[in-house]
Design a protein around this motif. Sequence first.
Motif, PDB file in Angstrom:
ATOM      1  N   ILE A  88      -4.407   5.422  -1.984  1.00 23.39           N
ATOM      2  CA  ILE A  88      -5.285   6.471  -1.264  1.00 23.39           C
ATOM      3  C   ILE A  88      -5.663   7.109  -0.322  1.00 23.39           C
ATOM      4  O   ILE A  88      -5.018   6.594   0.624  1.00 23.39           O
ATOM      5  N   ARG A  89      -6.377   8.463  -0.229  1.00 21.06           N
ATOM      6  CA  ARG A  89      -6.447   8.607   1.387  1.00 21.06           C
ATOM      7  C   ARG A  89      -7.393   8.952   2.052  1.00 21.06           C
ATOM      8  O   ARG A  89      -8.296   9.448   1.189  1.00 21.06           O
ATOM      9  N   ALA A  90      -7.408   7.943   2.721  1.00 20.38           N
ATOM     10  CA  ALA A  90      -9.172   7.563   3.531  1.00 20.38           C
ATOM     11  C   ALA A  90      -9.383   8.442   4.218  1.00 20.38           C
ATOM     12  O   ALA A  90      -9.600   9.635   4.507  1.00 20.38           O
ATOM     13  N   SER A  91     -11.636   8.546   3.818  1.00 19.75           N
ATOM     14  CA  SER A  91     -12.091   9.256   4.377  1.00 19.75           C
ATOM     15  C   SER A  91     -12.862   8.718   5.090  1.00 19.75           C
ATOM     16  O   SER A  91     -13.724   9.057   6.554  1.00 19.75           O
ATOM     17  N   LYS A  92     -12.533   7.454   5.117  1.00 20.24           N
ATOM     18  CA  LYS A  92     -13.608   6.658   5.928  1.00 20.24           C
ATOM     19  C   LYS A  92     -12.884   5.132   5.699  1.00 20.24           C
ATOM     20  O   LYS A  92     -11.930   4.580   5.443  1.00 20.24           O
ATOM     21  N   PHE A  93     -12.685   4.139   6.872  1.00 22.54           N
ATOM     22  CA  PHE A  93     -11.701   3.390   7.873  1.00 22.54           C
ATOM     23  C   PHE A  93     -12.824   2.622   8.073  1.00 22.54           C
ATOM     24  O   PHE A  93     -12.727   2.727   9.720  1.00 22.54           O
ATOM     25  N   GLN A  94     -12.839   1.818   7.578  1.00 16.36           N
ATOM     26  CA  GLN A  94     -13.538   0.220   8.340  1.00 16.36           C
ATOM     27  C   GLN A  94     -13.228  -1.156   8.558  1.00 16.36           C
ATOM     28  O   GLN A  94     -12.580  -1.730   7.855  1.00 16.36           O
ATOM     29  N   LEU A  95     -12.926  -0.825  10.106  1.00 18.26           N
ATOM     30  CA  LEU A  95     -12.283  -2.299  10.760  1.00 18.26           C
ATOM     31  C   LEU A  95     -13.332  -3.211  11.149  1.00 18.26           C
ATOM     32  O   LEU A  95     -13.924  -3.558  11.278  1.00 18.26           O
ATOM     33  N   VAL A  96     -13.190  -4.570   9.390  1.00 11.93           N
ATOM     34  CA  VAL A  96     -14.320  -5.295   9.268  1.00 11.93           C
ATOM     35  C   VAL A  96     -14.281  -6.890  10.516  1.00 11.93           C
ATOM     36  O   VAL A  96     -14.715  -6.765  10.882  1.00 11.93           O
ATOM     37  N   GLY A  97     -12.474  -7.053  10.271  1.00 14.43           N
ATOM     38  CA  GLY A  97     -11.585  -8.127  10.829  1.00 14.43           C
ATOM     39  C   GLY A  97     -10.834  -7.845  12.217  1.00 14.43           C
ATOM     40  O   GLY A  97      -9.870  -7.890  10.889  1.00 14.43           O
ATOM     41  N   ILE A  98     -10.737  -7.908  12.985  1.00 10.85           N
ATOM     42  CA  ILE A  98      -9.671  -8.018  13.604  1.00 10.85           C
ATOM     43  C   ILE A  98      -8.065  -8.216  14.088  1.00 10.85           C
ATOM     44  O   ILE A  98      -9.134  -9.798  13.694  1.00 10.85           O
ATOM     45  N   ALA A  99      -7.072  -8.477  12.900  1.00  7.86           N
ATOM     46  CA  ALA A  99      -6.176  -9.452  13.523  1.00  7.86           C
ATOM     47  C   ALA A  99      -5.704  -9.968  14.146  1.00  7.86           C
ATOM     48  O   ALA A  99      -4.989  -8.780  14.666  1.00  7.86           O
ATOM     49  N   GLU A 100      -5.319 -11.209  15.214  1.00 13.11           N
ATOM     50  CA  GLU A 100      -4.227 -11.262  16.452  1.00 13.11           C
ATOM     51  C   GLU A 100      -3.241 -10.873  15.700  1.00 13.11           C
ATOM     52  O   GLU A 100      -3.196 -10.932  14.067  1.00 13.11           O
ATOM     53  N   ALA A 101      -2.038 -10.786  16.342  1.00  7.37           N
ATOM     54  CA  ALA A 101      -0.704 -10.741  15.826  1.00  7.37           C
ATOM     55  C   ALA A 101      -0.173 -11.984  15.191  1.00  7.37           C
ATOM     56  O   ALA A 101      -0.244 -13.519  15.422  1.00  7.37           O
ATOM     57  N   PHE A 102      -0.013 -11.421  13.795  1.00  2.00           N
ATOM     58  CA  PHE A 102       0.176 -12.270  12.536  1.00  2.00           C
ATOM     59  C   PHE A 102       1.178 -13.587  13.003  1.00  2.00           C
ATOM     60  O   PHE A 102       2.766 -12.777  13.173  1.00  2.00           O
ATOM     61  N   PRO A 103       1.479 -14.536  13.246  1.00  3.54           N
ATOM     62  CA  PRO A 103       2.386 -15.624  13.086  1.00  3.54           C
ATOM     63  C   PRO A 103       3.669 -15.580  12.282  1.00  3.54           C
ATOM     64  O   PRO A 103       4.868 -16.248  12.620  1.00  3.54           O
ATOM     65  N   ILE A 104       3.359 -14.992  10.913  1.00  5.72           N
ATOM     66  CA  ILE A 104       4.433 -15.110   9.529  1.00  5.72           C
ATOM     67  C   ILE A 104       4.754 -13.568   9.456  1.00  5.72           C
ATOM     68  O   ILE A 104       4.667 -12.720  10.075  1.00  5.72           O
TER      69      ILE A 104
END
Length: 429
Positions: A88-104
């Motif tokens: 998908i070539r994005a025309s919109k990037f909506q961040l909903v919930g940012i993740a902290e550095a993932f521990p796995i």
Amino acid sequence: MVAIKDALSKDHVGKKVQVKGWIYRTRSSGGIVFAVLRDSTGIIQVTVKKGNVPDAEFENATKSGIESSVIIEGEVAEDKRAPGGFEIRASKFQLVGIAEAFPITEYQSTELLLDLRHLWIRSREQTAVAKVKAALVRGGREWFHDNGYVEVNPPIVTGVCPEDSTTLFQMKYFDRIAYLSQSAQFYLESLIFSLEKVYAITPSFRAEKSRTPRHLAEFWHMEMEAAWLDNDENMKVQEGLVSAMVQNVVAECSEELRLLKRDPASLKKMEPPFDRMKYDEAMEYLQKKGHDVSWGSDLGAVEERTLTVDRDTPVFIVNYPKELKPFYMKENPEDKRTYKNSDLLAPEGFGEIIGGSERETDNNLIIERLREKGESLDNYQWYLDLRKYGSVPHSGFGLGIERIVTWVCKLEHIRDAIPYPRTVARVYP
Ligand code: NSS
């Protein structure tokens, strides 16, 4: 909004779509972010180019790490290098919930993955297993329905002990002691006098102290009981049910099976009838294969592995010695040292997935065996009543759902057949 699985298709090329999901992998180079997005249906590559989205959104795309939740809009394009062949070539990037550095991260110890189970269940393998499990259960439910069985709800808190008393979980129940159910069997037996053919899917509990790759302290149990059924007919029900469950997975879960490296063709073979082998023959076979066993020896994981490793379909082991099995089974008139029972072993070394039997109808024998077991008859008066008012020959069995999942998904350990495995060492998370 479209599901990622559907976006991965020629039909969508050149069209604008919206997808919602979590970042599975991401890297950026220069003015472009390559993020792979995951939803419940699959993964797809999303490219976010500086200039194609507002600057603030591009900024968000560069800082959104693994497991950040996002909504993307853009055009689907074919790209051979992308997973699945489309992006998908994005025309919109909506961040909903940012993740902290993932521990796995990629290589983690089994223990850490168990401590982080609430996050690890997002993995693609765990997701695939969950879908296969649901397809197995659905296939089973449909088979029962098509064959005239009624689903019922037996209690989980109980006063009876159908199986090994050393594995009972005891609980304080108001001012007395009760147990968590090991099996719904006795309650199902009571329901055949009105409904004739019943089944239940319930959690069962066993305080299994040994750590083995095939025992859980809490597992899901698919059990059935039917009036007017002898042990041979009981085995026919089992092979019909198991093949319907497995065929439903083949029909519905080809993607998941591929991800789990399980060849669907190997499962398609699960058609009745399954082989039957007498316990006596099993002993002879094991002795020939060099096992130190004799008549009366129990079959553990090691023996069941030898019996099944060279098979590609399940096998019933029939007529076990009485001392190896619980008190409620029907004596075998052809060899009174044994019961009219069977265990169904899955092929390829996996071993037992079902235990079943015809039930004893002679109360004197039941009382004698309960006494030998040291059980108080008080808790069993109701069970004995069932033989006093219109007793009928009947049979049933219990199938361990995580056991069949372990086999169908070719898992090394049963803990991966359930989101939150309960074992002697673990109740967290
Ligand atoms: O102990 S069983 O062999 N049989 C019964 O409980 C009967 N009362 C069932 C019945 O006739 N209604 O357990 C049945 C199956 C067994 O074949 C395994 O597949 C599974 O239940 N099972 C387990 N799965 C996972 N973990 C543990 N600890 C476990 N114990 C049994």
